[in-house]
Each structure stands twice: as C-alpha cells, then as structure tokens.
Design an enzyme around this catalytic site. Structure first.
Site, short mmCIF file in Angstrom:
data_model
loop_
_atom_site.label_atom_id
_atom_site.label_comp_id
_atom_site.label_asym_id
_atom_site.label_seq_id
_atom_site.Cartn_x
_atom_site.Cartn_y
_atom_site.Cartn_z
N GLY A 46 0.81 -1.21 0.00
CA GLY A 46 0.00 0.00 0.00
C GLY A 46 0.84 1.26 0.00
N CYS A 47 1.94 1.23 0.73
CA CYS A 47 2.82 2.41 0.81
C CYS A 47 3.54 2.64 -0.51
CB CYS A 47 3.81 2.25 1.96
SG CYS A 47 2.97 2.20 3.57
N ILE A 48 3.88 1.57 -1.20
CA ILE A 48 4.50 1.69 -2.52
C ILE A 48 3.53 2.35 -3.49
CG2 ILE A 48 5.31 0.40 -4.54
CD1 ILE A 48 6.53 -1.64 -2.52
#
Length: 157
Positions: A46-48
């Site tokens: 998700g952070c990517i």
C-alpha cells in the site's frame, strides 16, 4: 488518538530525510503549502502504491504550489532504499520515535489479522503557508490518494 483537524495549527517539526539532511516544516512552508502524509512502512504494498502515485503526479501538485513529504517510523537508511528502488522524487522523513506522528494524532492502536498493535494511521494533512491545517485526508484508498488531494486543491484554490 486525538487527530488534528482543519483549522488547527500544525506542529512544527524537523526530521531527517532519506539523505540524512534535516528538513523543517517551517522552511518548507516559506515557499509552498505542504501535504504531510503519514504512512506505516516503506516498501510495503500500500505504501509503494501511494508513494508511486505521488511521484507520478508531483507536477500536478506543483500547479497548486504544493509539495508532498512522507513521514514514517522507518530509519533513514530504509527511506533511502525506498526512494532509490521506487525512483521517488520527494522527501521521505524518518520519525523513528513517532513523536511527530503523536503530535499530529496519527499514532495509535491498529488491528490487523486479529492482532492489535500501535502504529501510524494512514492520514494526510494539507498545511497552508500560514501554518494551519487546511484539510485532513483520512478517507481514501492508497491508489487514489493523490487524486483525492488534487481534486481538493482544484476545488479549493
């Protein structure tokens, strides 16, 4: 968790970026509005997605005189790795002791797969050049975070 709201004064902070250089909110606000976005952990799916979308839409944010800075509890070395591997074009700040996350009210109890733990909640703050929070973004999917922010800027500038 007592998350800051629109109209609140943003806590001033200085944190190290992915290059080990001190970055202060006060200095950033001299020339731009700042999207302070908190994310749980570098190099996670998700952070990517969220970071890549902000990378790819940096020019659109710039049209609204806005820069993004990402804050996570990751150490500087891990942030540098994240920047390099994902070719990010904005500053990532290390908040290892989560003091800044605490100050913004985004550090708190989380639940994942039946386990409870303390961590960063994925919330973003648009900070105006006057140092006040203009908007809090807390309802979005990682893949459309950038668009929610851009739409807000387009409708409110």
């Amino acid at each position: 968790m007592n998350t800051l709201q629109a109209g609140d004064k943003a806590p001033l902070f200085t944190l190290e970026d992915q290059n080990g250089e001190a970055v202060s909110l006060e200095a950033l606000l001299k020339n731009h509005e700042v999207l302070v976005y908190f994310y749980p952990k570098a190099m996670t799916p998700g952070c990517i997605v969220q970071a890549e979308q902000l990378r790819d839409h940096k020019a659109e944010l710039a049209k609204f005189n806005t820069v993004a800075v990402g804050i996570s509890p990751d150490p500087v070395k891990k942030l540098k790795n994240f920047e390099t591997k994902k070719e990010l074009n904005f500053q990532l700040l290390s908040d290892e002791d989560h003091k800044v996350a605490d100050d913004f009210g985004v550090w708190g109890l989380k639940k994942f797969m039946g386990k409870e733990y303390d961590g960063i909640h994925r919330i973003s703050f648009l900070v105006g050049q006057d140092g006040k929070i203009k908007h809090v973004f807390n309802k979005f999917k990682t893949k459309d975070h950038h668009q929610v922010v851009i739409d807000y800027l387009a409708d409110n500038t």
